[in-house]
Design an enzyme around this catalytic site. Structure first.
Site, short mmCIF file in Angstrom:
data_model
loop_
_atom_site.label_atom_id
_atom_site.label_comp_id
_atom_site.label_asym_id
_atom_site.label_seq_id
_atom_site.Cartn_x
_atom_site.Cartn_y
_atom_site.Cartn_z
N ARG A 1 -78.15 44.15 10.25
CA ARG A 1 -78.08 43.33 11.47
C ARG A 1 -78.51 44.18 12.66
O ARG A 1 -77.88 45.19 12.97
CB ARG A 1 -76.66 42.80 11.68
CG ARG A 1 -76.28 41.71 10.73
CD ARG A 1 -74.88 41.20 10.96
NE ARG A 1 -74.63 40.85 12.35
CZ ARG A 1 -73.53 40.26 12.77
NH1 ARG A 1 -72.57 39.98 11.92
NH2 ARG A 1 -73.36 39.96 14.04
N ARG B 1 -71.32 49.76 10.69
CA ARG B 1 -71.71 48.57 9.93
C ARG B 1 -73.21 48.34 10.04
O ARG B 1 -73.85 47.91 9.08
CB ARG B 1 -70.93 47.35 10.45
CG ARG B 1 -71.19 46.09 9.67
CD ARG B 1 -70.26 44.98 10.06
NE ARG B 1 -70.72 44.28 11.25
CZ ARG B 1 -70.08 43.28 11.84
NH1 ARG B 1 -68.92 42.88 11.38
NH2 ARG B 1 -70.57 42.69 12.90
N ARG C 1 -71.98 42.40 23.74
CA ARG C 1 -71.28 41.40 22.91
C ARG C 1 -69.77 41.48 23.14
O ARG C 1 -69.09 40.46 23.21
CB ARG C 1 -71.60 41.63 21.42
CG ARG C 1 -72.99 41.19 21.04
CD ARG C 1 -73.40 41.63 19.65
NE ARG C 1 -72.48 41.22 18.61
CZ ARG C 1 -72.34 41.87 17.46
NH1 ARG C 1 -73.04 42.95 17.20
NH2 ARG C 1 -71.49 41.44 16.55
N ARG D 1 -64.01 28.63 21.13
CA ARG D 1 -64.49 29.67 22.05
C ARG D 1 -64.28 29.27 23.51
O ARG D 1 -64.46 30.09 24.39
CB ARG D 1 -65.96 29.97 21.81
CG ARG D 1 -66.19 30.61 20.46
CD ARG D 1 -67.47 31.37 20.42
NE ARG D 1 -67.66 31.95 19.12
CZ ARG D 1 -67.71 33.25 18.89
NH1 ARG D 1 -67.61 34.09 19.86
NH2 ARG D 1 -67.89 33.70 17.67
N LYS E 1 -62.16 40.53 11.66
CA LYS E 1 -61.74 39.14 11.40
C LYS E 1 -62.13 38.67 10.01
O LYS E 1 -61.32 38.08 9.31
CB LYS E 1 -62.34 38.19 12.44
CG LYS E 1 -61.87 38.41 13.85
CD LYS E 1 -62.52 37.45 14.81
CE LYS E 1 -64.02 37.55 14.89
NZ LYS E 1 -64.56 38.81 15.40
#
Length: 190
Positions: A134, A128, A146, A89, A14
């Site tokens: 992260r 990633r 997630r 959301r 995104k």
């Protein structure tokens, strides 16, 4: 004015696509994550309020998020449109966003969802995680959770936008430019 809700599970691309579309169509990219970080970092009243919920591990109430969003939209009323990333959301948020845009004489034109198989998402996020720092991108169990939460939360939004004939699923697998081209075909058809 073109207003798009860009959706997809974690790792769907995104952020990358929002940057490309922002440039191509001269749209403003509004990421709720970036918005929260900005308000918290600058210790605005809304930022302090949002942080008070986040510090307790609670979701920031819709009214706080909507106030931040409204302020951001009002900063850029002269723009050619918006890409909303990370919002809405919930159905209530989708309704609030519709009301906000209508109050500005506009509307949400499309919800474009990047569709990517779970195994590809897991692979992308683990990759990633090697460079992002992260922690939530480094643990496969956390990643799968997630993704699961994303589907649980967003299924109702998919139906909301389908009822309005504004839902567009786009294949999110391929090169960045191929995916941008697929999304562009949707935008160009609006």
């Amino acid at each position: 004015m073109i207003n798009i809700v860009l959706f997809g599970p974690p790792g769907a691309g995104k952020g990358t696509q929002a940057e490309n579309l922002k440039e191509k169509y001269d749209l403003k990219h509004i990421s709720t994550g970036d918005m929260f970080r900005h308000h918290i970092q600058n210790q605005t009243e809304l930022g302090k309020l949002a942080k008070s919920y986040m510090d307790k591990g609670e979701l920031v109430p819709d009214e706080v998020t909507i106030k931040m969003l409204k302020a951001k939209v009002e900063e850029h009323l002269d723009s050619k449109g918006f890409i909303f990333d990370g919002f809405p959301r919930t159905k209530a948020q989708a309704e609030s966003l519709s009301e906000l845009m209508q109050s500005k004489g506009s509307q949400i034109d499309a919800m474009i969802a990047l569709e990517v198989p779970d195994e590809v998402l897991v692979e992308r996020l683990l990759e990633r995680g090697k460079t992002s720092g992260r922690k939530d991108d480094s643990n496969e169990e956390v990643i799968r959770n997630r993704i699961k939460v994303y589907y649980e939360e967003t299924e109702v939004l998919k139906e909301f936008y389908k009822k309005e004939d504004k839902y567009y699923g786009v294949n999110g697998v391929g090169s960045i430019s191929e995916i941008t081209d697929r999304i562009s075909k949707v935008i160009d058809s609006l």
